[in-house]
Design a protein around this motif. Structure first.
Motif, PDB file in Angstrom:
ATOM      1  N   ILE A 183       4.124  68.299  89.073  1.00  0.00           N
ATOM      2  CA  ILE A 183       3.708  67.814  87.754  1.00  0.00           C
ATOM      3  C   ILE A 183       4.717  66.811  87.203  1.00  0.00           C
ATOM      4  O   ILE A 183       4.352  65.725  86.752  1.00  0.00           O
ATOM      5  N   ARG A 214       4.046  62.879  86.398  1.00  0.00           N
ATOM      6  CA  ARG A 214       4.173  62.441  85.004  1.00  0.00           C
ATOM      7  C   ARG A 214       5.185  61.313  84.834  1.00  0.00           C
ATOM      8  O   ARG A 214       5.092  60.546  83.885  1.00  0.00           O
ATOM      9  N   CYS A 242      -2.082  66.475  85.121  1.00  0.00           N
ATOM     10  CA  CYS A 242      -0.665  66.821  85.003  1.00  0.00           C
ATOM     11  C   CYS A 242      -0.214  66.796  83.548  1.00  0.00           C
ATOM     12  O   CYS A 242       0.527  67.675  83.105  1.00  0.00           O
TER      13      CYS A 242
END
Lengths: 356, 389
Positions: free
Chosen positions: A190, A194, A235
């Motif tokens: 994640i 990101r 995410c």
């Protein structure tokens, strides 16, 4: 900042709001003059001196000093529907209305449970897809390459939300798993996604994926980009949902455990509904950003509303009218995004009242 | 065997093992397919191509670059350009955003209205559209021959903005900027370091002035050393033939990116700043007033420092997010990191390697930016008893 009025008559209120002391008066005069000047110029350019009809093209080519809305009159079908076949454009129009209706209905609290909202989105999306794609009910098939304009923007937005939301829930659950290997691996994935720009993810899915996937899995470029976008959305949304889950008192889940509920029952009936409620304002904000950033697919080479806007003044006939076309496209985005973000702000206020 | 499965710890271990190995399997499948695909197309993999000459140029570069330079260098040019545009845009966005945020909490209805309109317009329109718009406006400026002149030293034309510069070699200007950043950090350190807390205020002020003076002297010295011989010190653009000579040319691409990102960022930062001011308790301002501070003093000495501390964590996320949006440069042809990679892929065909460099580059830049800003946040945030409201 809020001011308290002892005697709410109009003159005193005006004085308190605009001329309470010397600094305040100066500010009012300066900003008032600037605002009035800008407003006047805008009105005289956009309304008073504007050219409205496509027949008057020559008038605005030679500079009437005002906006040339004639280009919108002449080219609105291209901007709204892109390369969609002319006779079938009504389908594209209805599909847009359907999509706007779904988004509007999703804002009604009656739909806020898992079954109703999924039913709404799946039916609505089905209608949208059948209308656009055709091939059933005697509609001529129109393939994805010919989709464009507003309906393509809405299609990307809807598909990303539809794929991304379930993915986000799974990601959030994995991320807060008690098993360290699962939660840490998910955390790394994640955080990595990101911190990458959306554009690079779309680009990777469009260009790189064909290299690393077996040929039967490659699929259309549009769907690959949408999948990449959905992953990016998931995410971000997973972290928002995780925030919503963390805000829950630990007693909620413990009580459910004590009652002997299974993991899925705890998640489905206790944790997720409350997490979604906590996370509603940032979720809407995320949708707003997602809608705005669908415009990035232009760079990958899709013909959504911004690209069709570029095409509208991209020929020698209208090449002077870029400001008007951009203003028109901006207005369309603005209407959607502003409505959605106002709704988010309204929810936030309402929830703040409920908390008290 | 089945009895083992009934034990929760064993089941947990199996789940974890399954999850991680499924992911690993996915990666292995990707790698194997990639290898067979590359072999089928007769492409060589590896990073050897980085030493090859590019054969194509870039239209904006902070360091010397020619078409015979290597891929490694062109990537470095892209990274520098991205950092450059990011740094300028973030500073402008922060400044403008603070002004907008302060306007929105100023208590003057007209200022609030102007601020709100700004935020609502620029926050609700996609950045890409705004950048296209600014680019179209800037390239629609008149030709160099009919350029708009500002006091005969700066010129606005469709080919770019021409600004007066100094006849000083670039490296010296860069050194001076480095020194500026250095002195700024020293000044901040003098102001907040715990070690110097006991130092009387007057001594501190003197020290700060000393630092600034040192910077001015150093800069003058550097410029003197770096002077390009046989030229006048100021370098004013002038029209020759169809275009301008000398001076500094700011290309429309660069300017459109900076204006677009700054304004878009300012709309978001304005909201953050406003939230920061609104989070302050009313008593802070009232106490300042009661102590006889003027509104300006209350604002600069009490409200602003507290507001900055309150919004710092949100602002850090915003900065990382804004930096990522510099990739938009490719839409109008500004040579940023992303565009360099994209062109290099087209030219060399080394897709996988270049995408890996792109992702690695962004990860490193974003993580180090977040790390650095978080250190700043840790240094200035309120601690212990300071937290009383």
């Amino acid at each position: 900042m809020a001011k308290t009025y002892q005697n709410p008559n109009i003159i005193k209120r005006l004085r308190a709001d605009y001329f309470s002391n010397r600094t305040d008066t100066t500010l009012t005069l300066i900003f008032g003059a600037c605002a009035a000047w800008a407003l006047w110029n805008l009105i005289s350019w956009g309304l008073l001196n504007a050219v409205w009809s496509a027949e008057d093209r020559d008038l605005c080519a030679h500079g009437s000093g005002g906006a040339c809305w004639a280009v919108i009159d002449a080219r609105w079908r291209l901007i709204m529907f892109g390369l969609y076949p002319y006779e079938e454009q009504w389908r594209s129009g209805i599909a847009c209305v359907v999509m706007v209706l779904i988004v509007g209905l999703s804002c009604v609290p009656w739909f806020w449970n898992a079954k109703r909202i999924s039913a709404l989105w799946l039916t609505g999306f089905g209608i949208f897809y059948v209308l656009m794609r055709g091939g059933y009910f005697g509609l001529t098939p129109v393939f994805e390459q010919n989709w464009g304009g507003l309906s393509l923007t809405l299609f990307i937005f809807a598909t990303v939300s539809l794929i991304g939301m379930p993915m986000a829930i799974v990601f959030a659950l994995l991320r807060r798993s008690e098993l360290p290997w699962i939660s840490n691996t998910m955390g790394v994935i994640i955080d990595t996604i990101r911190s990458l720009p959306l554009l690079s993810i779309m680009f990777t899915f469009a260009i790189v994926l064909p290299f690393v996937l077996p040929s039967w899995m490659i699929g259309d470029k549009l769907y690959r980009v949408i999948f990449g976008y959905a992953l990016f959305f998931a995410c971000y949304q997973a972290e928002i949902l995780r925030g919503g889950m963390q805000a829950l008192p630990a007693g909620q889940e413990e009580a459910a455990k004590a009652l002997g509920m299974s993991y899925w029952h705890r998640i489905g009936y206790i944790v997720l509904p409350q997490a979604f409620r906590n996370a509603l304002p940032p979720t809407i904000n995320q949708f707003v950003i997602t809608f705005k950033e669908t415009s990035l697919v232009v760079i990958i080479g899709f013909f959504e509303i911004l690209a069709s806007g570029n095409a509208a003044f991209g020929n020698s006939e209208w090449n002077f009218a870029h400001v008007e076309v951009y203003a028109f496209v901006a207005l369309i985005y603005f209407v959607f995004v502003f409505a959605l973000s106002r709704y988010g702000a309204y929810l936030e206020r309402r929830m703040a009242v409920a908390e008290r | 065997m089945l009895a083992l499965l009934k034990k929760k710890s064993v089941r947990d271990d199996l789940w974890q093992f399954g999850f991680v190995s499924a992911l690993a399997l996915l990666v292995v499948i990707f790698a194997l397919t990639a290898r067979s695909n590359l072999e089928a197309q007769g492409l060589t993999s590896g990073f050897g191509f980085l030493d090859r000459a590019t054969g194509w140029g870039v239209n904006f570069s902070l360091i010397e670059f020619s078409t015979s330079d290597t891929y490694l260098k062109v990537i470095w040019v892209g990274i520098l350009n991205s950092l450059f545009i990011g740094a300028i845009s973030l500073v402008c966005a922060t400044f403008l955003g603070t002004v907008i945020g302060v306007m929105r909490v100023s208590g003057n209805k007209i200022a609030e209205l102007v601020g709100t309109t700004f935020v609502e317009i620029f926050r609700n329109i996609p950045l890409l559209l705004q950048v296209y718009f600014w680019y179209a406006l800037l390239t629609a400026l008149p030709k160099p021959k009919e350029a708009v002149s500002l006091f005969d030293v700066a010129f606005l034309s469709g080919r770019g903005i021409y600004l007066p510069g100094l006849n000083v070699s670039g490296i010296m200007v860069f050194l001076s900027v480095v020194l500026l950043v250095l002195s700024l950090s020293v000044v901040l350190w003098i102001k907040i370091a715990r070690r110097l807390q006991r130092l009387p205020q007057i001594r501190k002020t003197k020290l700060v002035r000393g630092v600034w003076l040192a910077w001015v002297i150093a800069t003058l010295l550097l410029f003197w050393i770096g002077r390009i011989p046989d030229t006048t010190l100021p370098n004013i653009p002038y029209l020759k033939g169809l275009n301008y000579r000398d001076g500094i040319r700011v290309s429309p691409e660069l300017l459109a990116c900076i204006v677009g990102i700054s304004i878009y960022g300012a709309a978001y930062i304005g909201e953050i700043v406003r939230a920061g001011f609104n989070s302050l308790s009313k008593g802070q301002g009232e106490a300042g007033h009661a102590l006889g501070l003027t509104p300006w003093q209350t604002f600069t000495r009490i409200k602003l420092p507290l507001a900055i501390r309150a919004v710092m964590p949100t602002l850090i996320n915003q900065y990382v997010w804004l930096f990522k949006s510099t990739t938009i440069g490719i839409a109008i042809g500004f040579v940023d990191f992303f565009m360099v990679i994209s062109t290099a892929i087209n030219q060399s065909g080394q897709t996988l390697e270049l995408v890996a460099i792109l992702m690695g580059g962004f990860l490193i830049i974003n993580y180090s930016m977040a790390w650095l800003l978080n250190r700043v946040n840790d240094a200035i945030k309120l601690k212990g008893t300071q937290l009383r409201v």
